[in-house]
Design a protein around this motif. Sequence first.
Motif, short mmCIF file in Angstrom:
data_model
loop_
_atom_site.label_atom_id
_atom_site.label_comp_id
_atom_site.label_asym_id
_atom_site.label_seq_id
_atom_site.Cartn_x
_atom_site.Cartn_y
_atom_site.Cartn_z
N THR A 139 -16.28 -1.17 -8.12
CA THR A 139 -15.22 -1.33 -7.11
C THR A 139 -14.85 -2.81 -6.94
OG1 THR A 139 -16.89 -1.53 -5.39
CG2 THR A 139 -15.99 0.68 -5.78
N GLU A 140 -13.76 -3.02 -6.22
CA GLU A 140 -13.38 -4.39 -5.84
C GLU A 140 -12.84 -4.37 -4.41
OE1 GLU A 140 -10.98 -5.05 -9.30
OE2 GLU A 140 -9.13 -4.39 -8.34
N ASN A 141 -13.13 -5.46 -3.67
CA ASN A 141 -12.58 -5.61 -2.32
C ASN A 141 -11.34 -6.48 -2.42
OD1 ASN A 141 -15.71 -5.32 -1.96
ND2 ASN A 141 -14.79 -4.69 -0.01
N VAL A 142 -10.23 -5.99 -1.89
CA VAL A 142 -8.99 -6.76 -1.98
C VAL A 142 -8.36 -6.88 -0.60
CG1 VAL A 142 -8.63 -5.88 -4.31
CG2 VAL A 142 -7.41 -4.80 -2.41
N LYS A 143 -7.61 -7.96 -0.44
CA LYS A 143 -6.85 -8.14 0.79
C LYS A 143 -5.39 -7.95 0.43
CE LYS A 143 -6.34 -12.00 2.98
NZ LYS A 143 -6.48 -13.23 3.79
N ILE A 144 -4.69 -7.08 1.16
CA ILE A 144 -3.28 -6.82 0.88
C ILE A 144 -2.43 -7.35 2.03
CG2 ILE A 144 -1.54 -5.06 0.37
CD1 ILE A 144 -3.61 -3.28 -0.78
N THR A 145 -1.48 -8.21 1.72
CA THR A 145 -0.52 -8.70 2.70
C THR A 145 0.83 -8.11 2.35
OG1 THR A 145 -1.73 -10.79 2.86
CG2 THR A 145 0.51 -10.77 3.73
N ILE A 146 1.41 -7.36 3.27
CA ILE A 146 2.71 -6.72 3.04
C ILE A 146 3.70 -7.27 4.04
CG2 ILE A 146 3.95 -4.50 2.92
CD1 ILE A 146 1.21 -3.14 2.53
N GLU A 147 4.86 -7.72 3.57
CA GLU A 147 5.92 -8.16 4.49
C GLU A 147 7.19 -7.36 4.24
OE1 GLU A 147 4.38 -12.76 5.22
OE2 GLU A 147 6.47 -12.39 4.72
N GLY A 148 7.94 -7.10 5.33
CA GLY A 148 9.17 -6.34 5.20
C GLY A 148 9.79 -6.12 6.57
N THR A 149 10.51 -5.02 6.73
CA THR A 149 11.17 -4.69 8.00
C THR A 149 10.87 -3.24 8.32
OG1 THR A 149 12.92 -6.24 7.39
CG2 THR A 149 13.42 -4.71 9.16
N ASN A 150 10.45 -2.99 9.56
CA ASN A 150 10.10 -1.62 9.97
C ASN A 150 9.05 -0.99 9.07
OD1 ASN A 150 11.71 -1.08 12.30
ND2 ASN A 150 13.53 -1.14 10.98
N LEU A 151 8.03 -1.78 8.73
CA LEU A 151 6.93 -1.24 7.92
C LEU A 151 6.28 -0.07 8.65
CD1 LEU A 151 5.28 -4.60 6.77
CD2 LEU A 151 6.78 -3.12 5.43
N GLN A 152 5.96 0.98 7.91
CA GLN A 152 5.33 2.17 8.51
C GLN A 152 3.88 2.24 8.05
OE1 GLN A 152 7.25 4.07 10.61
NE2 GLN A 152 8.93 2.63 10.17
N TYR A 153 2.94 2.04 8.97
CA TYR A 153 1.53 2.02 8.59
C TYR A 153 1.10 3.31 7.90
CZ TYR A 153 -3.50 2.07 8.89
OH TYR A 153 -4.83 2.16 8.57
N ASP A 154 1.55 4.46 8.42
CA ASP A 154 1.10 5.75 7.86
C ASP A 154 1.56 5.94 6.42
OD1 ASP A 154 -0.28 6.38 10.13
OD2 ASP A 154 1.40 7.48 11.04
N VAL A 155 2.77 5.49 6.13
CA VAL A 155 3.30 5.61 4.77
C VAL A 155 2.53 4.69 3.82
CG1 VAL A 155 5.36 5.31 3.34
CG2 VAL A 155 5.59 6.20 5.68
#
Lengths: 97, 97, 97, 97, 97, 97, 97
Positions: free
Chosen positions: C46-62
């Motif tokens: 396995t690997e541990n990763v950090k994900i940074t997401i930028e946008g508009t009206n991001l939906q956590y569940d999606v």
Amino acid sequence: MSGIRRIVLDILKPHEPKITDLALKLCSLKEVDGVNITVYEIDKATENVKITIEGTNLQYDVIKEVIESMSGVIHSIDEVAAGRRIIEDVKTPQDRY
Amino acid sequence: MSGIRRIVLDILKPHEPKITDLALKLCSLKEVDGVNITVYEIDKATENVKITIEGTNLQYDVIKEVIESMSGVIHSIDEVAAGRRIIEDVKTPQDRY
Amino acid sequence: MSGIRRIVLDILKPHEPKITDLALKLCSLKEVDGVNITVYEIDKATENVKITIEGTNLQYDVIKEVIESMSGVIHSIDEVAAGRRIIEDVKTPQDRY
Amino acid sequence: MSGIRRIVLDILKPHEPKITDLALKLCSLKEVDGVNITVYEIDKATENVKITIEGTNLQYDVIKEVIESMSGVIHSIDEVAAGRRIIEDVKTPQDRY
Amino acid sequence: MSGIRRIVLDILKPHEPKITDLALKLCSLKEVDGVNITVYEIDKATENVKITIEGTNLQYDVIKEVIESMSGVIHSIDEVAAGRRIIEDVKTPQDRY
Amino acid sequence: MSGIRRIVLDILKPHEPKITDLALKLCSLKEVDGVNITVYEIDKATENVKITIEGTNLQYDVIKEVIESMSGVIHSIDEVAAGRRIIEDVKTPQDRY
Amino acid sequence: MSGIRRIVLDILKPHEPKITDLALKLCSLKEVDGVNITVYEIDKATENVKITIEGTNLQYDVIKEVIESMSGVIHSIDEVAAGRRIIEDVKTPQDRY
């Protein structure tokens, strides 16, 4: 494509010719935009310097020739950037340095 | 969407071909805007380098092929950025590094 | 109001699918402007990763659904920014980290 | 005068509702331009988060109400900026932190 | 000449009135452009805060009066900037801090 | 040529006159654009302050006179910049500080 | 090509003439845009200063003459930049400093 845009070199050289003369000689190459020479260790007869060269279509062999004609010895190529624009080294958590 | 915009790779390679040649070869890929190759460890026969590639719609498999054709071995993919613009890694208090 | 503008996630994932594929999948969401995936620990499987997401009206569940469909597990949400513009975390003398 | 422009709060909250929901709720206040919520400690049932809110004429009592309605408890107000423009904390040699 | 442009003050104050109220009060002075109040130590009954005030022709005596009317005590003036533009403190090798 | 553009001074002074008054007095010199006074040590009767003055054709003797007329003693001139533009001190690996 | 653009020098000098006078003298050279003199060690009779000079077609021999005419001794040239634009020293993992 604009070829090699930056080369960083680790050099050992005698005190003469001076780094001002070496910088001028490197800048006389038509592909070179600018040169930075930083001294990081001074010994009795020699000095260790880091040379950063930026330009377009830099030719390593030509640069090497100029440095050797000024009595410098290239210890290593530490960084190279190439392409349409200069990309910087990105820090990541995996860096072992 | 503009696909993969940045890939950071950890590579083990022999001293020859030089990083200047590897950088030029990677820049000849049409999707590549620029390449930075930084040497972080030099051994007798090999060197460990970090390669940062930026562009549009970068193809990992094609990049891997170029690196292997120059005798390089990919140890890990350390960072990837994708999308309309390059997003940087945001530092947070939860970072374990 | 432009909803969620940035989400930073701590993820555990198998080596395959690669982070290049995960990044492309996340970028295919129409609300996403860009994604950065940084690997901070590599283990055998396995690997541990950090994900940074930028946008508009991001939906956590999606976003969560996409990550899980790629065999990733969300360990924590480490930072969220929302609103007309992205506000950075301000350092203060009271910070316990 | 444009009243309170930034408030930085130290909050203790249960894991649910999530920080994405808390951020959206705070952004729904008309005086709020943007919100950043950063998690700095995660415990079994609770998490400590730092909330940075920027806007114009921010009302502390209204913000407090929103946070408490989401089960959060305000531990302290760590920084406030007010006025026509946001002034940053200036570092001085007298700082005891 | 535009007189005093920045004053940085070290203040001891009771928890009430809150720093949001103190910031608003200071901003109501016509010479004040903006105020930043940062808490750097919280005790049972009091808190130590650093106040950075920027503006044009700031009057120390008037500012002092406002702070004292809100039960604050000025421990020290830690930095002052004056003139047509705000000059920052320049770091030098002689700095004993 | 625009003469001296920046002078950084290390000063010992009594608590009165205050640094606000000293800053205003220095700004009343027509060559002075701005002044920053930072307190780095406070003793019973005196305080050590660093004064950064920027302008055009700054006259050291005139500045010295102003400071002494306010009961300050100049311990040292720590930095000077002169010329058409202000040049910053460049860090090099040879710096012994 | 614009010749030498920056020279950084390590100098030993007596307290008199002052660094303000030395800076003015160096700025009177027509090739010099600006000079920064930073004191990093003060002894009984002498002081060690770092001089950063920027301009176009800087002449080392002329600069040396000016410094020596002011009783200064050049200990070393620590950095030189030359070319159409000033290139900064690039940090690399191979730096031994």
